[in-house]
Each structure stands twice: as structure tokens, then as C-alpha cells.
Design a protein around this motif. Sequence first.
Motif, mmCIF file in Angstrom:
data_model
loop_
_atom_site.group_PDB
_atom_site.id
_atom_site.type_symbol
_atom_site.label_atom_id
_atom_site.label_comp_id
_atom_site.label_asym_id
_atom_site.label_seq_id
_atom_site.Cartn_x
_atom_site.Cartn_y
_atom_site.Cartn_z
ATOM 1 N N ARG A 1 -11.823 0.731 -18.447
ATOM 2 C CA ARG A 1 -12.197 1.743 -17.347
ATOM 3 C C ARG A 1 -10.700 2.432 -17.037
ATOM 4 O O ARG A 1 -10.609 2.851 -16.091
ATOM 5 C CB ARG A 1 -13.494 2.027 -17.257
ATOM 6 C CG ARG A 1 -14.364 2.674 -18.408
ATOM 7 C CD ARG A 1 -15.194 3.514 -18.018
ATOM 8 N NE ARG A 1 -16.457 3.027 -18.909
ATOM 9 C CZ ARG A 1 -17.658 2.985 -18.774
ATOM 10 N NH1 ARG A 1 -18.400 3.685 -18.300
ATOM 11 N NH2 ARG A 1 -18.790 2.323 -20.106
ATOM 12 N N LYS A 2 -9.887 0.900 -16.174
ATOM 13 C CA LYS A 2 -9.148 0.777 -15.327
ATOM 14 C C LYS A 2 -9.309 0.872 -14.188
ATOM 15 O O LYS A 2 -8.467 2.063 -13.370
ATOM 16 C CB LYS A 2 -7.908 1.623 -15.782
ATOM 17 C CG LYS A 2 -7.605 0.996 -17.395
ATOM 18 C CD LYS A 2 -6.056 1.636 -17.548
ATOM 19 C CE LYS A 2 -5.166 1.842 -19.205
ATOM 20 N NZ LYS A 2 -5.629 1.064 -20.430
ATOM 21 N N VAL A 3 -10.539 1.249 -14.015
ATOM 22 C CA VAL A 3 -10.791 1.079 -11.889
ATOM 23 C C VAL A 3 -10.330 -0.331 -11.839
ATOM 24 O O VAL A 3 -9.378 0.065 -10.488
ATOM 25 C CB VAL A 3 -12.546 0.707 -11.642
ATOM 26 C CG1 VAL A 3 -13.055 0.692 -10.113
ATOM 27 C CG2 VAL A 3 -13.368 2.041 -12.365
ATOM 28 N N TRP B 1 -2.279 -4.915 -12.686
ATOM 29 C CA TRP B 1 -1.856 -4.901 -10.843
ATOM 30 C C TRP B 1 -3.347 -4.233 -10.254
ATOM 31 O O TRP B 1 -4.076 -3.512 -10.711
ATOM 32 C CB TRP B 1 -0.976 -3.724 -10.373
ATOM 33 C CG TRP B 1 -0.784 -3.409 -9.203
ATOM 34 C CD1 TRP B 1 -1.347 -3.167 -8.189
ATOM 35 C CD2 TRP B 1 -0.105 -4.669 -8.387
ATOM 36 N NE1 TRP B 1 -1.047 -3.195 -6.727
ATOM 37 C CE2 TRP B 1 0.095 -4.297 -6.943
ATOM 38 C CE3 TRP B 1 0.693 -5.672 -8.944
ATOM 39 C CZ2 TRP B 1 0.730 -5.033 -5.841
ATOM 40 C CZ3 TRP B 1 1.229 -6.490 -7.817
ATOM 41 C CH2 TRP B 1 1.411 -6.320 -6.617
ATOM 42 N N MET B 2 -4.014 -5.425 -9.378
ATOM 43 C CA MET B 2 -4.910 -5.640 -9.080
ATOM 44 C C MET B 2 -5.665 -4.231 -8.003
ATOM 45 O O MET B 2 -6.630 -4.251 -7.692
ATOM 46 C CB MET B 2 -5.461 -6.870 -8.641
ATOM 47 C CG MET B 2 -6.393 -7.516 -9.264
ATOM 48 S SD MET B 2 -7.349 -7.499 -11.024
ATOM 49 C CE MET B 2 -8.839 -7.574 -9.921
ATOM 50 N N LEU B 3 -5.220 -3.611 -7.771
ATOM 51 C CA LEU B 3 -5.331 -2.580 -6.996
ATOM 52 C C LEU B 3 -5.965 -1.350 -7.660
ATOM 53 O O LEU B 3 -4.893 -0.714 -8.723
ATOM 54 C CB LEU B 3 -4.469 -1.933 -5.587
ATOM 55 C CG LEU B 3 -4.425 -3.894 -4.753
ATOM 56 C CD1 LEU B 3 -2.694 -3.032 -3.596
ATOM 57 C CD2 LEU B 3 -4.914 -4.046 -4.336
ATOM 58 N N GLY C 1 -6.408 -3.501 0.077
ATOM 59 C CA GLY C 1 -5.713 -5.030 -0.039
ATOM 60 C C GLY C 1 -4.377 -3.610 -0.685
ATOM 61 O O GLY C 1 -3.501 -4.783 -0.345
ATOM 62 N N GLY C 2 -3.953 -2.989 -0.335
ATOM 63 C CA GLY C 2 -2.847 -2.097 0.184
ATOM 64 C C GLY C 2 -2.099 -2.198 1.594
ATOM 65 O O GLY C 2 -0.395 -1.957 0.812
ATOM 66 N N ARG D 1 3.399 -8.237 2.162
ATOM 67 C CA ARG D 1 1.887 -8.059 1.667
ATOM 68 C C ARG D 1 0.326 -8.113 2.205
ATOM 69 O O ARG D 1 0.766 -9.808 2.172
ATOM 70 C CB ARG D 1 2.356 -7.929 -0.016
ATOM 71 C CG ARG D 1 3.399 -7.562 -0.424
ATOM 72 C CD ARG D 1 3.528 -7.975 -1.861
ATOM 73 N NE ARG D 1 4.212 -7.663 -3.083
ATOM 74 C CZ ARG D 1 5.805 -7.877 -1.927
ATOM 75 N NH1 ARG D 1 6.234 -8.769 -1.161
ATOM 76 N NH2 ARG D 1 7.066 -8.092 -2.750
ATOM 77 N N MET D 2 -0.445 -7.502 2.992
ATOM 78 C CA MET D 2 -1.218 -8.399 3.404
ATOM 79 C C MET D 2 -2.132 -8.480 2.541
ATOM 80 O O MET D 2 -2.932 -8.878 2.306
ATOM 81 C CB MET D 2 -1.753 -7.297 4.459
ATOM 82 C CG MET D 2 -0.829 -7.015 5.830
ATOM 83 S SD MET D 2 -0.415 -8.440 6.097
ATOM 84 C CE MET D 2 -1.506 -9.862 7.155
ATOM 85 N N ALA D 3 -2.274 -8.031 1.562
ATOM 86 C CA ALA D 3 -3.605 -8.267 0.341
ATOM 87 C C ALA D 3 -5.501 -7.905 0.592
ATOM 88 O O ALA D 3 -4.954 -6.799 1.822
ATOM 89 C CB ALA D 3 -3.146 -9.018 -0.285
#
Length: 411
Positions: free
Chosen positions: A153-155, A161-163, A273-274, A65-67
Motif C-alpha cells: 500500500r506504499k506506506v 525509498w524508505m521515507l 528520518g527526513g 542526511r540524518m536519517a
Amino acid sequence: MGNGNNGLSEAGLRRLREVLERHVESKKIPGLVALVGRGEDTHVEAIGTMLHDGGAPMRRDTIFRMASTTKPVAVAATMVLLDECRLRLDDPIDQWLPELADRRVLKRPDSPLDDTVPARRPITVRDLLTSTCGLGLDTTAMGSPMMSAYFERKVYGENGWMLPAVEPDEWMRRLGTLPLMHQPGEQWMYNVSDDLLGVLVARVTGQPFETFLRERIFEPLGMKDTGFHVPADKIHRLPPLYSPDPQTGEFHVEDPAEGGHHSKPPAFPSSGGGLDSTADDYHAYFRMLLNHGMHGTERILSRPAVELMTTNRLTPEQTTARAAMARNLVHLSYGQGQHGGWGFGMAVRTYRGDYAPIGQFGWDGGAGTTTYADPDNQLVGILLTQTGMSTPDSARAMQDFWTTLYQAIDD
């Protein structure tokens, strides 16, 4: 000169391996893959295991995972569109991202969300490329109303999960309900600009972001193992992502391989980051940047596009603000990221703060990855681990990787 290894000494590479082996033998990092490329020579070390309790060994083709190490690669898609005049640097983005037209801007970064003034001008493509669009993760104001709103607001932060976890249009709708924290062009802020670039590319091209990246960047470069998820027939090559307990050091699985976040196509292909990739795929990309946009006889990006991406774009004031934020960013708080500058989607060294020279460019990732290229020495260094930054261990391994790598240069 060194002995046939393109100016890398055998003794230096042996020391590099010994230092990395020590990190694995300490049981703080289960395994890693390191790549050093200089000119035509490539040196790879795969050390340790995929799992913290043994199992399959790390291999050269292990997928990681390159983040945030995604950023310098994903930004190339926007550069293709600039090269083809399908976008211009100073175009307002309103035409493609109408959700961000007519912005309000907080009077101060920590103001309540309704304490705003109008934006002085629209956000431009350039603002997104330099991470100065006025939206971002402000690590110096994590308790501010704006930062709280991102998570409420779950941006970011949906399912922990941070993405972004929703389709791009819904993500844009959520982002559009928020003001900017700074006037467009004013201040460097982390991450949101990069995710916006992926949406921009998809809307300008009418193609999914990953499709465009694959056709224009990955396939021409032979990056056959790079994408926003790992298909079922390759999932055995993806280790779990660990976040060790900061107190006990116990290995917690942050993201499993099978059934985890990277086992199926995400709703949102995150340009911030994906990506999942391998050492060789990333080497091909960074080598192309060192070759001024060429891969063999094929041109991927124009020479000036590469020069623009890999040159510092920040003013002295913005650089000071970036340094303050970097000190609080998880993967920088352990000493990564002392570079000064920022180009497009990547850090650029503007002062000599460690063993690497001015002009080196690249970035690090919170999942325990680091990739930089150095034009002076025609060098690419890549270190990939499956150990996140909840403890300093993977950051220390990265620092030791760069310290020993630079000592191995022998010409």
C-alpha cells in the motif's frame, strides 16, 4: 585535569583522529565529520572526501542526511506543544488524526489483516511519543501480512525509498486502511510513531511541520543548515549517499546530491528520518538538551520536557521486545543500539553495555550517522558519514568513535 581541553586529553583526541583516519584510509568510508563537545570546548575533525573517488574534501560545514538521527530533534516540536498546553500527553489523537480513530488490532502480530479485535482504547499523544501506538516496522516479522501491506500500500517503500513519498493526508489515508499490530500502549515499535508526530504537529498548529520546527527550534538555536531538503545554493555541500555492495564493497550511489531525494522539498517531511543537517547544528540542539532546555539566555524547551524526553519510558517487558527488534534493525544489527531504554524519539541507556555510561541519550541513522549526549560527562559526540549501513563499515567507525571518545575523557 586534562590540559585546558575541558577534561579531554590531547593524546586521547589524537588517538580518536588516528582511529577515524584509519577507517577512511581503509577505503571503506570515503569521508566523515566528527564533533566532540564538552562544556565550552568543541573539537571537530573532517577527514576524507565527499566522493568515494576523491574530489572535494569533507568540511566542518558538510551537510549530511540524518536519517533516523532525525528522530531526537524532530520530537522537540511536540514537546513545545506540550509545554504550551496545546497538546496533553494523554489526549486521544482522534481529534487531529481521525484516520486512526476506531482502530482494529490484529489478534497476533503475524495474523492476516482481517483477523482482528477492536482496540481497547484510542491512541494517545503519549503512545506516539514512546513509539507504542501499535503501528511500526516490526523487524522480527518482516514477512508478516502487515509488513507486506506497508509496502504493497506504499506506506513505505515507494520508489524504493524508505521515507513516505506522498503528501501527509494521502499517507494518513493509506495508513488508515490498516489495522494496528498491537494494542495502543502495549509494545515498542519502530518509526511509524515518529512520522505520525510530524503530521500531528502540522495539524495542531495549522503550519507545515518544517515551518513550525524552523520557527521554534532551528532558528532560535542558530541551526541554519537544518531542514528537510538542501537548497540549490548549498547542494554542493551535500555528498552522495553510498550503499556499498555487501559482497564486493563496491560503492553504489543510493541517493545523489543533485537531483536526489534531498534536492527539493519532499511531499512528506519525515519526522522519522527526513532531516539534513551539520555537525554544528546538531551540537547546538544536543547542547540545549544538556542545558535543560536553555540556549544561552533563551529557553527553547522547559526543563521537565527535556527530562521527560531523555528518561527511559519503557517497561521491562517492552524493553525485551525492543531489544529483539533492535537486533534486526539494519543500523543496529552491527552492534549499535545496545542501550535498553527509549525516551521520546531517542534511545536512553539503562545499563552499561559498552564504553558509554547509563543516562546517555541519542540515536543512530541508517545513512551512517550517530549523535548522543551524556549528562554525566556533559559531553556531546557526533559522527557523520555518507556511507549507509549495507555493510558493517560505518557502524564499526561509529563504535570506534565512541570507544576512543570515552577514553579521551581525562578528569
